[in-house]
Motif scaffolding. Structure first.
Motif, PDB file in Angstrom:
ATOM      1  N   UNK A   1       0.525  10.211  -4.631  1.00 16.17           N
ATOM      2  CA  UNK A   1       1.067  11.375  -4.164  1.00 16.17           C
ATOM      3  C   UNK A   1       1.809  12.270  -5.398  1.00 16.17           C
ATOM      4  N   UNK A   2       2.385  11.459  -6.003  1.00 18.99           N
ATOM      5  CA  UNK A   2       3.028  11.997  -7.421  1.00 18.99           C
ATOM      6  C   UNK A   2       2.201  12.379  -8.405  1.00 18.99           C
TER       7      UNK A   2
ATOM      8  N   UNK B   1      -0.797  13.333  -7.749  1.00 16.72           N
ATOM      9  CA  UNK B   1      -1.730  14.588  -7.294  1.00 16.72           C
ATOM     10  C   UNK B   1      -0.452  15.920  -7.360  1.00 16.72           C
ATOM     11  N   UNK B   2       0.785  15.560  -6.963  1.00 14.12           N
ATOM     12  CA  UNK B   2       1.795  16.692  -7.039  1.00 14.12           C
ATOM     13  C   UNK B   2       1.882  17.222  -8.558  1.00 14.12           C
ATOM     14  N   UNK B   3       1.758  16.288  -9.314  1.00 17.16           N
ATOM     15  CA  UNK B   3       2.143  16.831 -10.926  1.00 17.16           C
ATOM     16  C   UNK B   3       0.870  17.445 -11.398  1.00 17.16           C
ATOM     17  N   UNK B   4      -0.328  17.252 -10.768  1.00 18.80           N
ATOM     18  CA  UNK B   4      -1.699  17.797 -11.369  1.00 18.80           C
ATOM     19  C   UNK B   4      -2.318  18.848 -10.252  1.00 18.80           C
ATOM     20  N   UNK B   5      -1.330  19.215  -9.400  1.00 20.15           N
ATOM     21  CA  UNK B   5      -1.732  20.421  -8.583  1.00 20.15           C
ATOM     22  C   UNK B   5      -2.939  19.860  -7.608  1.00 20.15           C
ATOM     23  N   UNK B   6      -3.131  18.776  -7.119  1.00 21.23           N
ATOM     24  CA  UNK B   6      -4.414  18.466  -6.576  1.00 21.23           C
ATOM     25  C   UNK B   6      -3.950  18.298  -4.931  1.00 21.23           C
ATOM     26  N   UNK B   7      -4.511  19.085  -4.104  1.00 20.54           N
ATOM     27  CA  UNK B   7      -4.221  19.199  -2.901  1.00 20.54           C
ATOM     28  C   UNK B   7      -4.333  17.894  -1.822  1.00 20.54           C
TER      29      UNK B   7
ATOM     30  N   UNK C   1       0.797  -1.149  -0.179  1.00 14.38           N
ATOM     31  CA  UNK C   1      -0.132   0.086  -0.067  1.00 14.38           C
ATOM     32  C   UNK C   1       0.708   1.234   0.019  1.00 14.38           C
ATOM     33  N   UNK C   2       1.912   1.257   0.589  1.00 16.93           N
ATOM     34  CA  UNK C   2       2.708   2.529   0.676  1.00 16.93           C
ATOM     35  C   UNK C   2       3.267   2.930  -0.665  1.00 16.93           C
ATOM     36  N   UNK C   3       3.735   1.652  -1.507  1.00 19.57           N
ATOM     37  CA  UNK C   3       4.047   2.125  -3.096  1.00 19.57           C
ATOM     38  C   UNK C   3       2.965   2.772  -3.463  1.00 19.57           C
ATOM     39  N   UNK C   4       1.573   2.274  -3.557  1.00 14.43           N
ATOM     40  CA  UNK C   4       0.428   2.807  -4.394  1.00 14.43           C
ATOM     41  C   UNK C   4       0.521   4.258  -3.873  1.00 14.43           C
ATOM     42  N   UNK C   5       0.409   4.534  -2.549  1.00 12.69           N
ATOM     43  CA  UNK C   5       0.174   5.904  -1.966  1.00 12.69           C
ATOM     44  C   UNK C   5       1.248   6.861  -2.555  1.00 12.69           C
ATOM     45  N   UNK C   6       2.582   6.468  -2.394  1.00 10.26           N
ATOM     46  CA  UNK C   6       3.633   7.141  -3.064  1.00 10.26           C
ATOM     47  C   UNK C   6       3.309   7.580  -4.600  1.00 10.26           C
TER      48      UNK C   6
ATOM     49  N   UNK D   1      -6.433  14.118  -0.956  1.00  9.03           N
ATOM     50  CA  UNK D   1      -7.111  12.816  -1.419  1.00  9.03           C
ATOM     51  C   UNK D   1      -8.741  13.276  -1.723  1.00  9.03           C
ATOM     52  N   UNK D   2      -9.162  14.165  -0.713  1.00 11.87           N
ATOM     53  CA  UNK D   2     -10.670  14.442  -0.711  1.00 11.87           C
ATOM     54  C   UNK D   2     -10.944  15.169  -2.196  1.00 11.87           C
ATOM     55  N   UNK D   3     -10.068  15.908  -2.465  1.00 10.31           N
ATOM     56  CA  UNK D   3     -10.312  16.840  -3.765  1.00 10.31           C
ATOM     57  C   UNK D   3     -10.158  15.950  -5.058  1.00 10.31           C
TER      58      UNK D   3
END
Length: 315
Positions: free
Chosen positions: A105-106, A108-114, A97-102, A116-118
């Protein structure tokens, strides 16, 4: 409303989600089996989820004509994924699960998503849950690990090949572009109507420019502001975007679709700049060439799995 023409640069998180689908027929979809793969099946809902994932990331829906072809291409891709996933399980490959979350996260960062809720809100507008999206990421990571295990040792990228790519794409291309940009982002969790409104603004600006107005004036009429990005090294741009900008005529404004909305760009000047040294970019070039060759080898390797598998298509 005229359609935006030009290149559509789409950032995708999944390799196999490069092919999009759009819903056809009535809104009510009855799930059914569209393929058998050994002891597993592929359902219409799996195809739909891939479509939703694509639309959630790009905000773009292929035409009905394109969709018919894409649907079959996507099914073939899902068959390969099923076979790869089965083989990964046999080899004991697991993604934690940690790999999936990482990876999430990448994205979200690339697409400027702040947060998980957004992201979840945006996915929900496309009929996709965050859990389903994470599962697609996990499947892709599993396939990536299988790819590395099965074909990585076969790939040899020579120093001569790295040097050749450097000479062709980096050493001689220290060009810098003076860019004006107008960003038209989708609001967080945008609905289809809100995305259409943003697209309409982009088209309105392009129409005004065709009438002879300047880029800045056309944007000002909609209370939008054009940003002067200044000079940007061509090599720092996404290769697809760089190629697109090369094709623009002097002072022409071109549309670019992104996962987060639209962007209109204008190249107002070019100048020569000093390209990066071979030592700076050699690791990047080697990684790019290695990944490309791995994908070719993996495609051939999956064919051997197909030859041994029971596959029945019912689409």
């Amino acid at each position: 409303m005229t359609k935006i023409k030009g290149i559509m640069i789409v950032a995708l998180v999944l390799v196999l989600v490069q092919l999009g689908l759009t819903q056809t027929g009535s809104a009510k979809v009855v799930d059914r089996i569209v393929a058998e793969v050994n002891n597993d099946i592929i359902t219409m809902s799996e195809l739909r989820n891939m479509q939703k994932s694509y639309q959630a990331q790009s905000g773009i829906k292929p035409t009905e004509k394109v969709n018919k072809h894409m649907q079959r291409e996507m099914l073939e891709a899902l068959i390969d994924r099923k076979l790869a996933k089965e083989e990964a399980k046999r080899r004991g490959i697991k993604v934690n699960p940690m790999e999936v979350q990482e990876a999430l996260n990448r994205f979200k960062q690339r697409n400027n998503i702040p947060d998980d809720a957004t992201l979840a809100k945006g996915l929900a507008n496309e009929g996709l849950t965050l859990k389903e999206f994470k599962q697609q990421i996990a499947d892709q990571l599993t396939q990536d690990q299988l790819l590395a295990m099965t074909v990585r040792s076969k790939i040899v990228v020579s120093d001569a090949e790295v040097r050749r790519v450097y000479n062709e794409r980096f050493k001689k291309s220290g060009t810098q572009l003076h860019i004006l940009s107008l960003r038209l982002p989708f609001p967080p969790g945008a609905t289809v109507a809100q995305k259409d409104e943003v697209k309409h603004k982009a088209e309105t600006v392009l129409i005004a420019i065709k009438r002879g107005e300047s880029f800045r004036q056309a944007a000002k009429e909609l209370s939008l502001k054009v940003t002067d990005v200044g000079y940007v090294a061509q090599n720092d741009l996404d290769p697809r975007l760089a190629d697109y900008l090369k094709k623009l005529k002097p002072m022409e404004v071109g549309p670019v679709a992104t996962p987060g909305g639209f962007q209109l760009v204008q190249v107002v000047g070019r100048r020569s700049g000093e390209g990066p040294s071979f030592e700076e970019v050699a690791p990047q070039i080697r990684q790019m060439l290695t990944h490309r060759e791995m994908q070719k080898e993996f495609t051939e390797w999956v064919k051997t799995l197909r030859e041994k598998a029971h596959i029945k298509i019912m689409l």
